[in-house]
Write an enzyme that holds these catalytic residues in place. Structure first.
Site, mmCIF file in Angstrom:
data_model
loop_
_atom_site.group_PDB
_atom_site.id
_atom_site.type_symbol
_atom_site.label_atom_id
_atom_site.label_comp_id
_atom_site.label_asym_id
_atom_site.label_seq_id
_atom_site.Cartn_x
_atom_site.Cartn_y
_atom_site.Cartn_z
ATOM 1 C CE LYS A 179 -2.561 1.920 3.644
ATOM 2 N NZ LYS A 179 -2.901 3.332 3.598
ATOM 3 C CG ASP A 229 -5.271 4.322 1.091
ATOM 4 O OD1 ASP A 229 -6.370 4.728 0.691
ATOM 5 O OD2 ASP A 229 -4.987 4.186 2.298
ATOM 6 C CE LYS A 283 -8.107 6.617 3.581
ATOM 7 N NZ LYS A 283 -6.712 6.117 3.648
ATOM 8 C CG ASP A 308 -10.893 17.919 -6.575
ATOM 9 O OD1 ASP A 308 -11.706 18.778 -6.984
ATOM 10 O OD2 ASP A 308 -9.712 18.189 -6.337
ATOM 11 C CB THR A 319 -11.504 4.441 11.802
ATOM 12 O OG1 THR A 319 -10.249 4.733 11.200
ATOM 13 C CG2 THR A 319 -12.118 3.247 11.112
ATOM 14 N NE ARG A 342 0.420 2.214 13.244
ATOM 15 C CZ ARG A 342 -0.454 3.030 13.804
ATOM 16 N NH1 ARG A 342 -0.030 3.978 14.621
ATOM 17 N NH2 ARG A 342 -1.738 2.914 13.556
HETATM 18 O O1 C5P Z 1 -0.349 0.693 11.224
HETATM 19 P P1 C5P Z 1 -1.765 0.277 10.976
HETATM 20 O O2 C5P Z 1 -1.931 -1.219 10.750
HETATM 21 O O3 C5P Z 1 -2.722 0.826 12.014
HETATM 22 O O4 C5P Z 1 -2.077 0.977 9.581
HETATM 23 C C1 C5P Z 1 -3.321 0.998 9.038
HETATM 24 C C2 C5P Z 1 -3.256 1.596 7.669
HETATM 25 O O5 C5P Z 1 -4.582 1.610 7.175
HETATM 26 C C3 C5P Z 1 -2.758 3.028 7.589
HETATM 27 O O6 C5P Z 1 -2.024 3.165 6.380
HETATM 28 C C4 C5P Z 1 -4.001 3.872 7.553
HETATM 29 O O7 C5P Z 1 -3.871 5.021 6.755
HETATM 30 C C5 C5P Z 1 -5.001 2.929 6.901
HETATM 31 N N1 C5P Z 1 -6.397 3.165 7.274
HETATM 32 C C6 C5P Z 1 -6.903 3.030 8.558
HETATM 33 N N2 C5P Z 1 -8.230 3.257 8.822
HETATM 34 C C7 C5P Z 1 -9.036 3.572 7.855
HETATM 35 C C8 C5P Z 1 -8.556 3.696 6.561
HETATM 36 C C9 C5P Z 1 -7.221 3.471 6.299
HETATM 37 O O8 C5P Z 1 -6.190 2.721 9.483
HETATM 38 N N3 C5P Z 1 -10.324 3.759 8.109
#
Ligand code: C5P
Length: 237
Positions: A31, A58, A60, A63, A116, A214
């Site tokens: 991603k 990604d 998002k 526009d 979220t 992460r």
């Molecule tokens: O590090 P982690 O597993 O929390 O990363 C989640 C990834 O998913 C990040 O790149 C974040 O931008 C993305 N994301 C999210 N919640 C969303 C949409 C995308 O955590 N609703």
């Protein structure tokens, strides 16, 4: 079968590519989000593709319809397999995004339902700006309504919490794609994610794409952590 997408949320192209290099050969997607794309641009996408990865771009998009159509067409030209738009951009914008991808059968446009990070209070405050008094929908209710609208507007799937997979698939059909962030190994740190789920559980619920950031990128041994994610999914089946 659920696919795994590693979120390369890094402030430098070098760090992102170094991790991607280490994780080769596991059938993963990568991603590329705003942070990495703003810095690394199409070159970082091409470098990942040259390593054999499928790309989730990604960005998002949100526009006017014509601009979003063009942006999605550019994502198609880059060879991305997945990209995202904000469903709050409305029907015309969402249909324009689908049109932008129509010449590229390999690209799927997914809609972001509700960020979220937004609470019920945030939604109520937003409604008040529109001059609407009274109860705002919960983020989960709004996410479901937006998912149903997205399907009616021609989108093939959405981004949602793994906790929403069952309700959304029940309303939109089992082949409606659910891509789910918020994935953590059992006992892992949750950081700023509030409603997390293990990879195995999310896969068993039918998540089509699990976005893992992460849990892998911040692990002391990212390769070992990635293999634990894959094992968790294999055992859940
Ligand atoms: O590090 P982690 O597993 O929390 O990363 C989640 C990834 O998913 C990040 O790149 C974040 O931008 C993305 N994301 C999210 N919640 C969303 C949409 C995308 O955590 N609703």
């Amino acid at each position: 079968m659920s696919k795994i997408v590693i979120a390369l949320d890094y402030p430098s192209t070098e760090e992102a590519l170094a991790l991607a290099e280490k994780l080769r050969g596991r059938g993963l997607w990568m991603k590329v989000g705003m942070e990495l794309f703003t810095l690394g641009g199409p070159e970082v996408v091409r470098a990942l593709q040259n390593m054999g990865y499928e790309i989730f771009l990604d960005l998002k998009f949100h526009d006017i319809p014509n601009t979003v159509r063009g942006a999605v067409a550019s994502a198609a030209r880059l060879g991305a397999g997945l990209t995202t738009i904000h469903l709050s951009g409305g029907e015309e914008m969402c249909r324009a995004a689908v049109l932008g991808a129509s010449a590229a059968p390999g690209l799927t446009v997914l809609g972001v339902t509700v960020l979220t990070s937004l609470s019920s209070e945030d939604l109520a405050a937003d409604l008040a700006l529109y001059g609407v008094d009274g109860a705002a929908p919960s983020p989960a209710a709004l996410a479901l309504n937006r998912a149903v609208a997205a399907r009616n507007w021609g989108l093939r799937g959405i981004v949602c919490s793994p906790h929403e997979i069952e309700t959304i698939k029940a309303a939109c059909g089992s082949d409606f794609i659910c891509l789910t962030p918020g994935i953590r190994l059992a006992g892992g740190a949750t950081q700023d994610q509030k409603r997390v789920m293990t990879p195995g559980r999310a896969a068993a619920l039918g998540s089509d794409f699990l976005v893992v950031g992460r849990a892998v990128t911040a692990a002391p041994d990212p390769e070992a952590a990635c293999d634990l994610v894959l094992e968790d999914i294999a055992q859940a089946k």
